[in-house]
Design a protein around this motif. Structure first.
Motif, PDB file in Angstrom:
ATOM      1  N   LEU A 283      15.994  16.116  -9.959  1.00 56.84           N
ATOM      2  CA  LEU A 283      14.652  15.593  -9.693  1.00 56.84           C
ATOM      3  C   LEU A 283      14.239  14.678 -10.850  1.00 56.84           C
ATOM      4  CD1 LEU A 283      11.996  15.432  -8.151  1.00 56.84           C
ATOM      5  CD2 LEU A 283      11.271  17.535  -9.258  1.00 56.84           C
ATOM      6  N   ASP A 284      13.921  13.443 -10.505  1.00 53.31           N
ATOM      7  CA  ASP A 284      13.578  12.466 -11.536  1.00 53.31           C
ATOM      8  C   ASP A 284      12.053  12.344 -11.610  1.00 53.31           C
ATOM      9  OD1 ASP A 284      13.365  10.374 -13.264  1.00 53.31           O
ATOM     10  OD2 ASP A 284      14.440   8.918 -12.031  1.00 53.31           O
ATOM     11  N   LEU A 285      11.476  13.145 -12.486  1.00 52.73           N
ATOM     12  CA  LEU A 285      10.012  13.149 -12.585  1.00 52.73           C
ATOM     13  C   LEU A 285       9.486  11.877 -13.232  1.00 52.73           C
ATOM     14  CD1 LEU A 285       9.323  16.859 -13.540  1.00 52.73           C
ATOM     15  CD2 LEU A 285       8.671  15.721 -11.425  1.00 52.73           C
ATOM     16  N   ALA A 306      15.665  17.787  -3.724  1.00 50.69           N
ATOM     17  CA  ALA A 306      15.891  17.624  -5.162  1.00 50.69           C
ATOM     18  C   ALA A 306      16.657  18.824  -5.703  1.00 50.69           C
ATOM     19  CB  ALA A 306      14.562  17.477  -5.886  1.00 50.69           C
ATOM     20  N   ALA A 307      16.225  20.026  -5.302  1.00 40.58           N
ATOM     21  CA  ALA A 307      16.831  21.235  -5.862  1.00 40.58           C
ATOM     22  C   ALA A 307      18.079  21.654  -5.080  1.00 40.58           C
ATOM     23  CB  ALA A 307      15.813  22.373  -5.850  1.00 40.58           C
ATOM     24  N   GLY A 308      17.963  21.636  -3.753  1.00 36.44           N
ATOM     25  CA  GLY A 308      19.072  22.129  -2.935  1.00 36.44           C
ATOM     26  C   GLY A 308      19.211  23.638  -3.043  1.00 36.44           C
ATOM     27  N   PRO A 315       8.641  25.872  -9.518  1.00 35.86           N
ATOM     28  CA  PRO A 315       8.465  25.071 -10.753  1.00 35.86           C
ATOM     29  C   PRO A 315       8.560  23.573 -10.503  1.00 35.86           C
ATOM     30  CG  PRO A 315      10.492  26.391 -10.846  1.00 35.86           C
ATOM     31  CD  PRO A 315       9.712  26.867  -9.671  1.00 35.86           C
ATOM     32  N   LEU A 316       9.434  23.153  -9.598  1.00 35.36           N
ATOM     33  CA  LEU A 316       9.558  21.708  -9.362  1.00 35.36           C
ATOM     34  C   LEU A 316       8.293  21.152  -8.701  1.00 35.36           C
ATOM     35  CD1 LEU A 316      13.267  21.083  -8.293  1.00 35.36           C
ATOM     36  CD2 LEU A 316      12.228  21.102 -10.556  1.00 35.36           C
ATOM     37  N   ALA A 317       7.712  21.915  -7.769  1.00 29.13           N
ATOM     38  CA  ALA A 317       6.478  21.445  -7.120  1.00 29.13           C
ATOM     39  C   ALA A 317       5.344  21.377  -8.140  1.00 29.13           C
ATOM     40  CB  ALA A 317       6.106  22.368  -5.963  1.00 29.13           C
TER      41      ALA A 317
END
Ligand SMILES: C=C(O[C@@H]1C=C(C(=O)O)C=C[C@H]1O)C(=O)O
Length: 372
Positions: A283-285, A306-308, A315-317
């Motif tokens: 994931l490219d924030l 992004a995570a799969g 955490p990514l959200a």
């Protein structure tokens, strides 16, 4: 041997350096003047709609002329090297001026684009939207259950693929038009918008008939004919970033759509391919923050792709919302284990409830303003 007279005539290094300083000033003034003229040529080319600023024949012509005129002491090869650098810088100047004119750019439109699709608002500091639903549309029961569950959780945008870009031509390819009809009907019945992918220019009309938002998938981000075609469709477009696309390429892909007159584009970061194996993509924030900074378009993050893997979605959200994402895209399926695609990464209903609880109040809060 220098004569006594010659020695008295010899200039000091300081004196010579003073002359060099003066020459530098003149060179700089000349190079800057050249740059001004180049910029004008660049604008003229853009106004004429020329696809390229680079003109090798023109550069060659100048090099030939310089070769003839070269008085020394520098060899012609050196003179050419210097001028090739000047051409390169000139070209970069023309292209960067062009970039400032891009329709996607904040320099052209400073205020955020806010989409209002049947009352669902996306972008401009509204609370982040959730786009959720199964990877593929598989059956009436599956869509009914998912839409009803998500409606209960306040989800206003239902996703589901009717045309699937599968790695293998023998994998499930989607239900096609039957899937479109089903997805659109079920979404409507549950007060939701329906977003689905279109993969082929020949399908844009039929997908536009049933979908409220057209999705361009990562694998088609470079399909310029398709981008132009959805640019002509009168439907908002969710544009996923390509697997290995730079941010610039992604924004140019959006530009293709806007240049056809369709300003309703939502950018979607979905992770890029890197050497990392523990996640499906990386994931490219920074891309999210940069896209918010450089463009006026809403940007959302597809945490699923992004995570799969399910254990990183919360955490990514949270991170996505913290950097200014206008929404989150997440795959939800009544029974991921028996799903016809993406078994590993879709959430079941209990998983979605946990996800909601984990991300919590961030989803209600207005999006973090991009700090420029
Ligand atoms: C300025 C132009 O654009 C580019 C830059 C050039 C230059 O610096 O001289 C020459 C050709 C093009 O690659 C032009 O086309 O004249």
């Amino acid at each position: 041997m220098p004569t006594l007279l010659g020695m008295t005539q010899q200039r000091t290094i300081d004196d010579l350096r003073a002359e060099i300083d003066q020459i530098n000033r003149e060179l700089l003034a000349l190079i800057s003047r050249r740059g001004e003229v180049v910029a004008q040529i660049g604008h003229a080319k853009s106004a004429e709609g020329r696809p390229n600023h680079y003109d090798p024949a023109r550069e060659e012509q100048q090099l030939k002329e310089l070769e003839k005129l070269n008085p020394g002491p520098f060899p012609t090869a050196t003179v050419k090297t210097i001028f090739k650098e000047i051409f390169k810088a000139s070209l970069a100047l023309e292209e960067s001026n062009d970039k400032k004119q891009l329709l996607v750019s904040r320099k052209v439109k400073s205020e955020d684009t806010v989409l209002d699709i049947d009352g669902v608002r996306i972008g401009g500091g509204e609370a982040p939207v959730i786009i959720a639903g199964p990877c593929s549309i598989e059956s009436e029961e599956q869509m009914e259950q998912t839409a009803a569950f998500l409606q209960g959780k306040g989800v206003r945008i239902l996703r589901g693929g009717a045309y699937k870009p599968r790695t293998s031509p023998y994998g499930f390819q989607g239900m096609g038009v039957d899937g479109l009809i089903l997805g659109s009907r079920v979404a409507k019945e549950h007060g939701q918008l329906f977003v689905t992918e279109v993969m082929d220019t020949r399908d844009v009309d039929v997908v536009s008939e049933y979908a409220d938002i057209l999705q361009i998938g990562a694998r088609n981000m470079h399909n310029f004919a398709l981008l132009r075609e959805v640019g002509r469709a009168r439907r908002p477009v969710l544009l996923k970033r390509g697997l290995s696309a730079t941010i610039e390429e992604w924004l140019y892909a959006a530009e293709y759509i806007l240049s056809e007159g369709n300003n309703e584009v939502i950018l979607c970061e979905r992770g890029i391919r890197t050497y990392e194996k523990w996640t499906r993509n990386t994931l490219d924030l920074s891309a999210v923050a940069l896209a918010k900074q450089e463009t006026h378009l809403p940007v959302i993050v597809d945490v699923t792709h992004a995570a799969g893997r399910r254990d990183l979605l919360i955490p990514l959200a949270k991170a996505a919302i913290a950097v200014g994402a206008d929404g989150i895209h997440v795959e939800v399926h009544p029974s991921p284990a028996t799903a016809l695609s993406d078994n590993e990464q879709q959430l079941d209903f209990a998983g979605y409830e946990k996800f909601l609880a984990g991300v919590g109040s961030l989803l209600q809060a207005p999006a973090v303003a991009a700090t420029v």
